[in-house]
Enzyme design. Structure first.
Site, PDB file in Angstrom:
ATOM      1  N   TYR A 173      -4.293  17.151   0.270  1.00 43.20           N
ATOM      2  CA  TYR A 173      -4.737  15.803   0.619  1.00 43.20           C
ATOM      3  C   TYR A 173      -3.533  14.996   1.105  1.00 43.20           C
ATOM      4  CZ  TYR A 173      -6.986  11.223  -0.236  1.00 43.20           C
ATOM      5  OH  TYR A 173      -7.506   9.966  -0.123  1.00 43.20           O
ATOM      6  N   HIS A 225       1.425   4.216  -3.175  1.00 40.90           N
ATOM      7  CA  HIS A 225       1.172   5.638  -2.972  1.00 40.90           C
ATOM      8  C   HIS A 225       2.415   6.507  -3.140  1.00 40.90           C
ATOM      9  CE1 HIS A 225      -2.694   4.204  -1.627  1.00 40.90           C
ATOM     10  NE2 HIS A 225      -3.120   5.435  -1.837  1.00 40.90           N
ATOM     11  N   TRP A 254      -8.656   3.287 -10.276  1.00 39.92           N
ATOM     12  CA  TRP A 254      -7.846   3.344  -9.060  1.00 39.92           C
ATOM     13  C   TRP A 254      -8.514   2.570  -7.923  1.00 39.92           C
ATOM     14  CZ3 TRP A 254      -3.025   4.728  -7.808  1.00 39.92           C
ATOM     15  CH2 TRP A 254      -2.717   4.888  -6.454  1.00 39.92           C
ATOM     16  N   TYR A 302       0.837  -1.198   0.000  1.00 38.42           N
ATOM     17  CA  TYR A 302       0.000   0.000   0.000  1.00 38.42           C
ATOM     18  C   TYR A 302       0.874   1.252   0.000  1.00 38.42           C
ATOM     19  CZ  TYR A 302      -3.778   3.197   1.158  1.00 38.42           C
ATOM     20  OH  TYR A 302      -4.678   4.234   1.122  1.00 38.42           O
TER      21      TYR A 302
END
Length: 110
Positions: free
Chosen positions: A41, A22, A76, A18
């Site tokens: 964000y 990213h 996504w 993960y």
């Protein structure tokens, strides 16, 4: 601009992947988020899988709806689904209530 914080849980056996996914988010996804009104964000991930997100948006409901209308978000979310149990990650996170803001209180006190 309003700030929003949300939580979710990443599967513990998938934390490293993960993180890796990213590090280089697709440029098309980054542009879609920006164009949908997502600002500043950020995602934070704990070793237990706790995922905490922070975003600024004029209206989070509208920003989420704008992303829902993009083809890149559908792709996504399909790729990210394997990191979570249950519903799509972009619809299953839980938004938290803000109970304190330093800048807001400082402005009110002066």
């Amino acid at each position: 601009m309003p700030h929003y914080c949300f939580v979710h849980h990443v599967r513990r056996d998938r934390l490293d992947e993960y993180r890796a996914r990213h590090r280089d988010v697709w440029p098309e996804m980054l542009i879609a988020l920006r164009d949908a009104g997502w600002r500043d964000y950020r995602l934070y991930l704990g070793e237990d899988g706790l995922l905490v997100g922070h975003v600024e948006a004029d209206d989070l409901t509208e920003a989420r709806a704008a992303m829902e209308r993009t083809a890149v978000n559908e792709r996504w979310q399909a790729e990210m689904a394997e990191f979570f149990d249950g519903a799509r990650p972009d619809t299953a996170f839980r938004v938290l209530e803000q109970v304190f803001g330093l800048e807001e209180q400082l402005e009110r006190s002066t």
